[in-house]
Design an enzyme around this catalytic site. Structure first.
Site, short mmCIF file in Angstrom:
data_model
loop_
_atom_site.label_atom_id
_atom_site.label_comp_id
_atom_site.label_asym_id
_atom_site.label_seq_id
_atom_site.Cartn_x
_atom_site.Cartn_y
_atom_site.Cartn_z
N LYS A 78 -0.31 3.97 -2.85
CA LYS A 78 -0.92 5.13 -2.40
C LYS A 78 -0.39 6.70 -2.23
CE LYS A 78 -4.19 1.93 -0.51
NZ LYS A 78 -3.92 0.54 -0.37
N SER A 90 -6.20 3.65 4.02
CA SER A 90 -5.15 2.87 2.93
C SER A 90 -5.96 2.24 3.04
CB SER A 90 -4.40 1.90 4.19
OG SER A 90 -3.33 1.51 3.21
N LYS A 126 3.69 6.55 4.76
CA LYS A 126 2.25 5.59 4.14
C LYS A 126 2.79 4.28 5.31
CE LYS A 126 -0.98 4.33 2.54
NZ LYS A 126 -1.26 3.01 3.14
N SER A 162 0.96 -1.35 0.47
CA SER A 162 -0.43 0.14 -0.08
C SER A 162 0.86 1.17 -0.69
CB SER A 162 -0.93 -0.07 1.17
OG SER A 162 -1.76 -0.64 0.89
#
Length: 351
Positions: free
Chosen positions: A53, A107, A214, A50
């Site tokens: 992203k 997320s 992140k 993720s």
């Protein structure tokens, strides 16, 4: 005296010893300039999960209008068991701004798909933008096949490339604001309660200087994290991929960076550098000052004498000279290596 010397030496070696990490790949860089402070398999292609992203968010911010209303498609509302989501339903409307918060903080994969479709019309077209942007940023060992980070043979990146992408993203104030947000509340259409988004980046609670960015985790990618932290205007960005101890690895990297390196100011804006004599004009003396502040990242044990200055002046100086007119350049070097420099400008008018 010998005891004191040895004690100081011991402390110095301890401060500069590189951390032992469980991560398969990792990098630590200074955020503004990108100087690499630690590296481990930084060009090994890995699944980014993720962390993907971050790129999705970059394109949402640069290509979209955050006040737009987005209608959730069937594809965006379709989820697999265990998938991170905010449980969007087909036909549900949400602002692009709220989707951005959801994909960065929670997320949420469904939010990433909905945002991608809104920006480009389809996930496939959005992915093309992702790959073009990666190349534009110099992330040449990166290829995306989706906007959320699901594993795929054609979906990969490296610790080095992810540091480039993260550093670029952090330059956007709104992105930087979102990724350091611990909790956000967004609407939930058709429900009497709202969606509560809790940031998955535990460093925001565990490391007092943390301010982003992140998390990522899949079976194939393992645990991954891009983290950022700032102390005294000195911001570091770490990337750990396929880590057994993702939080400990990240903290070790950041602590190493702050203990071992510093942001050194080599010259301040408008600091006087040189005074030159002029054959004509009034006055006959011209003070040259730095057009900007110039800083470098250096180890704390580095000697100031290792940085050399080199002044190059304009060959022809015509009168009149206007204040702030560029008259030359001041370059900084370390053992022959160019560190960069600043323009030298006139401190006053010369008539």
């Amino acid at each position: 005296m010998a005891f004191i010397f040895l004690f100081i030496l011991f402390l110095g070696n301890e401060a500069f010893s590189q951390p032992a990490l469980t991560a398969q790949s990792a990098i630590l860089v200074e955020a503004k300039r990108g100087k690499i402070l630690f590296q481990k398999n930084i060009h090994q292609k890995m699944s980014p999960a993720s962390i993907t992203k971050i790129m999705t968010a970059i394109l949402v911010l640069e290509k979209g209008n955050l006040d737009d209303w987005v209608i959730t498609s069937k594809r965006a509302a379709t989820r697999e068991v265990g998938e991170s989501a905010i449980w969007l339903e087909e036909g549900e409307e949400m602002t692009l701004r709220d989707l951005l918060y959801a994909l960065l903080i929670k997320s949420a994969n469904d939010a990433a798909v909905a945002a991608a479709e809104h920006i480009s019309g389809s996930v496939e077209e959005f992915v093309k933008l992702m790959n073009k942007k990666a190349k534009d940023l110099g992330a040449f060992e990166t290829h995306f096949s989706n906007p959320h980070g699901f594993y795929g043979k054609e979906h990969y990146s490296t610790a080095y490339d992810l540091s480039l992408i993260a550093r670029y993203a952090l330059k956007n104030p709104y992105f930087a604001q979102i990724v350091k947000t611990k909790k956000e509340i967004i609407p939930w259409e058709g429900h009497p309660w709202e969606r509560v988004l809790i940031n998955r980046n535990k460093l925001l609670w565990r490391y007092k200087w943390a301010d982003g960015v992140k998390t990522g985790s899949t079976k194939e990618a393992g645990y991954c994290l891009v983290a950022s932290a700032t102390r005294s205007n000195f911001q570091l960005v770490s990337v750990v991929l396929k880590s057994k101890k993702v939080w400990a690895d990240s903290i070790s990297l950041l602590n190493y960076g702050f203990k071992s390196y510093q942001l050194k100011n080599l010259i301040s804006k408008e600091e006087e550098v040189k005074t030159i004599s002029l054959p004509l004009g009034k006055p006959r003396k011209l003070r040259l000052v730095s057009a900007d502040r110039f800083e470098v990242v250096q180890r704390k044990d580095a000697l100031s004498s290792e940085v050399e200055r080199e002044i190059k002046l304009r060959k022809k100086m015509k009168i009149p000279i206007k204040k702030e007119e560029v008259m030359g350049r001041l370059a900084f070097k370390n053992r022959g290596k160019d560190l960069g420099g600043v323009s030298l400008i006139a401190a006053t008018d010369i008539e």
